[in-house]
Design a protein around this motif. Structure first.
Motif, PDB file in Angstrom:
ATOM      1  N   ASP A  48      49.267  30.252  41.918  1.00 33.47           N
ATOM      2  CA  ASP A  48      49.347  30.669  43.315  1.00 33.47           C
ATOM      3  C   ASP A  48      48.353  31.767  43.665  1.00 33.47           C
ATOM      4  N   ASP A  49      47.719  32.336  42.637  1.00 33.37           N
ATOM      5  CA  ASP A  49      46.869  33.503  42.890  1.00 33.37           C
ATOM      6  C   ASP A  49      45.686  33.482  41.918  1.00 33.37           C
ATOM      7  N   PHE A  50      44.494  33.838  42.410  1.00 34.64           N
ATOM      8  CA  PHE A  50      43.303  33.812  41.569  1.00 34.64           C
ATOM      9  C   PHE A  50      43.402  34.811  40.433  1.00 34.64           C
ATOM     10  N   GLU A  51      43.889  36.008  40.712  1.00 37.30           N
ATOM     11  CA  GLU A  51      44.014  37.013  39.655  1.00 37.30           C
ATOM     12  C   GLU A  51      45.007  36.563  38.588  1.00 37.30           C
ATOM     13  N   TYR A  58      45.346  33.489  37.648  1.00 34.18           N
ATOM     14  CA  TYR A  58      44.585  32.580  36.794  1.00 34.18           C
ATOM     15  C   TYR A  58      43.677  33.356  35.846  1.00 34.18           C
ATOM     16  N   VAL A  59      42.948  34.335  36.383  1.00 36.57           N
ATOM     17  CA  VAL A  59      42.011  35.109  35.558  1.00 36.57           C
ATOM     18  C   VAL A  59      42.740  35.802  34.414  1.00 36.57           C
ATOM     19  N   SER A  60      43.962  36.245  34.678  1.00 33.44           N
ATOM     20  CA  SER A  60      44.724  36.955  33.640  1.00 33.44           C
ATOM     21  C   SER A  60      45.069  36.063  32.448  1.00 33.44           C
ATOM     22  N   THR A  61      44.985  34.745  32.612  1.00 42.13           N
ATOM     23  CA  THR A  61      45.296  33.832  31.504  1.00 42.13           C
ATOM     24  C   THR A  61      44.081  33.556  30.623  1.00 42.13           C
ATOM     25  N   ARG A  62      42.904  34.027  31.014  1.00 42.90           N
ATOM     26  CA  ARG A  62      41.695  33.827  30.217  1.00 42.90           C
ATOM     27  C   ARG A  62      41.586  34.918  29.148  1.00 42.90           C
ATOM     28  N   SER A  63      40.733  34.741  28.201  1.00 41.50           N
ATOM     29  CA  SER A  63      40.547  35.746  27.147  1.00 41.50           C
ATOM     30  C   SER A  63      40.018  37.040  27.757  1.00 41.50           C
ATOM     31  N   SER A  64      40.250  38.146  27.091  1.00 42.34           N
ATOM     32  CA  SER A  64      39.834  39.450  27.622  1.00 42.34           C
ATOM     33  C   SER A  64      38.323  39.495  27.835  1.00 42.34           C
ATOM     34  N   LYS A  65      37.579  38.883  26.922  1.00 46.99           N
ATOM     35  CA  LYS A  65      36.117  38.878  27.046  1.00 46.99           C
ATOM     36  C   LYS A  65      35.683  38.067  28.252  1.00 46.99           C
ATOM     37  N   ARG A  70      34.694  38.929  36.183  1.00 46.46           N
ATOM     38  CA  ARG A  70      34.688  40.047  37.142  1.00 46.46           C
ATOM     39  C   ARG A  70      33.301  40.668  37.268  1.00 46.46           C
ATOM     40  N   ARG A  71      32.597  40.763  36.147  1.00 43.60           N
ATOM     41  CA  ARG A  71      31.257  41.355  36.181  1.00 43.60           C
ATOM     42  C   ARG A  71      30.288  40.468  36.952  1.00 43.60           C
ATOM     43  N   THR A  72      30.320  39.167  36.706  1.00 42.30           N
ATOM     44  CA  THR A  72      29.389  38.271  37.385  1.00 42.30           C
ATOM     45  C   THR A  72      29.697  38.164  38.882  1.00 42.30           C
ATOM     46  N   LEU A  73      30.965  38.174  39.245  1.00 47.32           N
ATOM     47  CA  LEU A  73      31.323  38.138  40.672  1.00 47.32           C
ATOM     48  C   LEU A  73      30.843  39.406  41.376  1.00 47.32           C
ATOM     49  N   ARG A  74      31.016  40.538  40.714  1.00 46.22           N
ATOM     50  CA  ARG A  74      30.563  41.816  41.313  1.00 46.22           C
ATOM     51  C   ARG A  74      29.040  41.830  41.445  1.00 46.22           C
ATOM     52  N   LYS A  75      28.363  41.362  40.419  1.00 44.96           N
ATOM     53  CA  LYS A  75      26.893  41.330  40.425  1.00 44.96           C
ATOM     54  C   LYS A  75      26.378  40.400  41.515  1.00 44.96           C
ATOM     55  N   ALA A  76      27.022  39.232  41.667  1.00 45.76           N
ATOM     56  CA  ALA A  76      26.602  38.276  42.692  1.00 45.76           C
ATOM     57  C   ALA A  76      26.841  38.824  44.086  1.00 45.76           C
ATOM     58  N   MET A 112      29.860  30.067  40.604  1.00 46.25           N
ATOM     59  CA  MET A 112      30.271  28.861  41.321  1.00 46.25           C
ATOM     60  C   MET A 112      31.703  28.464  40.977  1.00 46.25           C
ATOM     61  N   MET A 113      32.008  28.397  39.683  1.00 48.04           N
ATOM     62  CA  MET A 113      33.348  27.982  39.272  1.00 48.04           C
ATOM     63  C   MET A 113      34.401  28.983  39.738  1.00 48.04           C
ATOM     64  N   SER A 114      34.093  30.262  39.676  1.00 47.68           N
ATOM     65  CA  SER A 114      35.051  31.283  40.116  1.00 47.68           C
ATOM     66  C   SER A 114      35.343  31.158  41.603  1.00 47.68           C
ATOM     67  N   HIS A 115      34.289  30.991  42.412  1.00 54.24           N
ATOM     68  CA  HIS A 115      34.475  30.821  43.861  1.00 54.24           C
ATOM     69  C   HIS A 115      35.260  29.540  44.154  1.00 54.24           C
ATOM     70  N   GLN A 116      34.955  28.481  43.408  1.00 50.47           N
ATOM     71  CA  GLN A 116      35.629  27.213  43.647  1.00 50.47           C
ATOM     72  C   GLN A 116      37.115  27.310  43.338  1.00 50.47           C
ATOM     73  N   ILE A 117      37.461  27.947  42.235  1.00 48.38           N
ATOM     74  CA  ILE A 117      38.876  28.105  41.869  1.00 48.38           C
ATOM     75  C   ILE A 117      39.599  28.957  42.901  1.00 48.38           C
ATOM     76  N   ARG A 118      38.991  30.079  43.273  1.00 47.15           N
ATOM     77  CA  ARG A 118      39.637  30.979  44.234  1.00 47.15           C
ATOM     78  C   ARG A 118      39.819  30.301  45.589  1.00 47.15           C
ATOM     79  N   ASP A 119      38.789  29.602  46.074  1.00 46.52           N
ATOM     80  CA  ASP A 119      38.886  28.932  47.368  1.00 46.52           C
ATOM     81  C   ASP A 119      39.882  27.783  47.321  1.00 46.52           C
ATOM     82  N   SER A 120      39.934  27.059  46.204  1.00 48.52           N
ATOM     83  CA  SER A 120      40.898  25.963  46.071  1.00 48.52           C
ATOM     84  C   SER A 120      42.331  26.480  46.105  1.00 48.52           C
ATOM     85  N   ILE A 121      42.568  27.614  45.452  1.00 44.02           N
ATOM     86  CA  ILE A 121      43.904  28.220  45.495  1.00 44.02           C
ATOM     87  C   ILE A 121      44.263  28.591  46.928  1.00 44.02           C
ATOM     88  N   ASP A 122      43.307  29.175  47.649  1.00 48.95           N
ATOM     89  CA  ASP A 122      43.554  29.554  49.050  1.00 48.95           C
ATOM     90  C   ASP A 122      43.840  28.336  49.924  1.00 48.95           C
TER      91      ASP A 122
END
Length: 366
Positions: free
Chosen positions: A163-166, A168-175, A181-187, A301-311
């Motif tokens: 139900d929420d992008f964060e 989903y992100v919390s289920t990924r490995s710490s690395k 988060r770094r690539t989204l901020r940089k972009a 791209m994948m991060s934006h797609q996942i977040r927008d799909s959830i929305d």
């Protein structure tokens, strides 16, 4: 009492278009590949040398289910084998009957196939989703005296959306969480923006799809690894370009096309070309500019797609089979796939193939 109507000419199916559309809307886990416009496109480009056998199950003058099949000769280690199968050829991960009452459709279809002269050596129904089929093909084949074998097919790799992008992100490995988060901020700091093209269905053929956007994606694909691909299945490949373009037209008019793009300084630097239906997204092709690697466009791209799909309320992103090494960081679900085979007892090549399948899958299981 049900009756089976067999249609062998693609033009004759247009008389049943309204029935097909109605049944497709009721089909569980339906995809664009189960629509009549896709079958017409597939047949136009890849029907040469094959025989179309679409079985329509009719009850009291009403079409209750449709089983699209093709007969084709395939070269195997057992020699040429005449196979009756689904018309998919790997363009999508799953296929099946069209309609909500799939048990009745399969029952009538298998009864019909057993009662008509056999022109095939093997019935090989691939791309079966076991969560949708639930053993129906196996059981209906057995009911009509066949000897079906259920074998594994190519699994597909997917992202079950929370139900929420964060979340989903919390289920990924710490690395990988840190990488996202770094690539989204940089972009974002670099001014990279995303947009999504997902048109609403149009009941007529007068709607004009966004050809400018599609052509822009094709041009970008020609500047990526896809231009060097020899599989013949990329957007820009000469052998598949016209097929993909017609699919884009039909999927746009059906409201099933989904294109995500990234832009930097008013220039497209990445795209994701997909189909969608009933909250399920099927990822088909992705490409990005080689000179934009410093922005990590694939991850962005994948991060934006996942977040927008959830929305948007989407439920699942199916990334397709193969290339697990690339998808493994993103996926949280494996979609199993099966093939159900019936080998004719009167065909030598089919029985040799049956023994080969037994040895292959027995060895894999061991």
């Amino acid at each position: 009492m049900s009756e089976v109507i067999e249609v062998n000419e693609i033009e004759d199916l247009r008389a049943y278009a309204s029935f097909w559309n109605r049944l497709h809307a009721k089909t569980p886990r339906a995809t664009f590949f189960q629509t009549l416009p896709w079958l017409e496109t597939y047949w136009k480009f890849f029907g040469h040398g094959k025989k179309l056998r679409v079985l329509l199950v009719q009850v009291d003058c009403d079409i209750k289910g449709i089983l699209p099949l093709v007969e084709q000769t395939e070269r195997t280690k057992a020699g040429p084998v005449r196979i009756l199968t689904y018309p998919l050829d790997g363009w999508g991960p799953f296929y099946g009957p069209v309609g909500s009452d799939q048990a009745a459709t399969l029952y009538a279809a298998m009864q019909y196939l057993q009662a008509t002269p056999r022109s095939w050596d093997l019935i090989d129904l691939r791309y079966v989703d076991p969560t949708v089929d639930r053993g129906r093909i196996f059981n209906t084949m057995r009911c009509h005296g066949m000897s079906p074998k259920v074998l594994p097919w190519n699994p597909s790799y997917a992202i079950q959306l929370p139900d929420d992008f964060e979340q989903y992100v919390s289920t990924r490995s710490s690395k990988f969480r840190a990488t996202i988060r770094r690539t989204l901020r940089k972009a974002e700091e670099a001014g990279v923006t995303s947009s999504r093209y997902r048109p609403t269905p149009c009941p007529t053929d007068n709607a004009e799809p966004n050809f400018a956007l599609y052509d822009e994606c094709v041009l970008l694909a020609r500047r990526t690894w896809q231009a060097c691909s020899t599989t013949g299945t990329t957007l820009s490949h000469p052998e598949a370009a016209n097929y993909f373009r017609e699919c884009f037209v039909h999927a746009s008019r059906l409201g099933m096309i989904d294109i995500m793009t990234l832009r930097h300084e008013d220039r497209m630097i990445a795209f994701s070309y997909n189909f969608h239906h009933q909250g399920n997204l099927l990822g088909l092709r992705m490409g990005y500019e080689r000179d934009s690697k410093q922005l990590t466009p694939g991850t962005v791209m994948m991060s934006h797609q996942i977040r927008d799909s959830i929305d948007r309320g989407d439920k699942l992103i199916d990334l397709g089979p193969e290339h697990l090494e690339i998808k493994s960081r993103w996926i949280n679900r494996t979609l199993e796939s099966q093939r159900v085979c019936h080998y004719s007892r009167l065909s030598l090549s089919a029985n040799v193939l049956r023994m080969g399948h037994w040895w292959k899958y027995h060895r894999q299981a061991a």
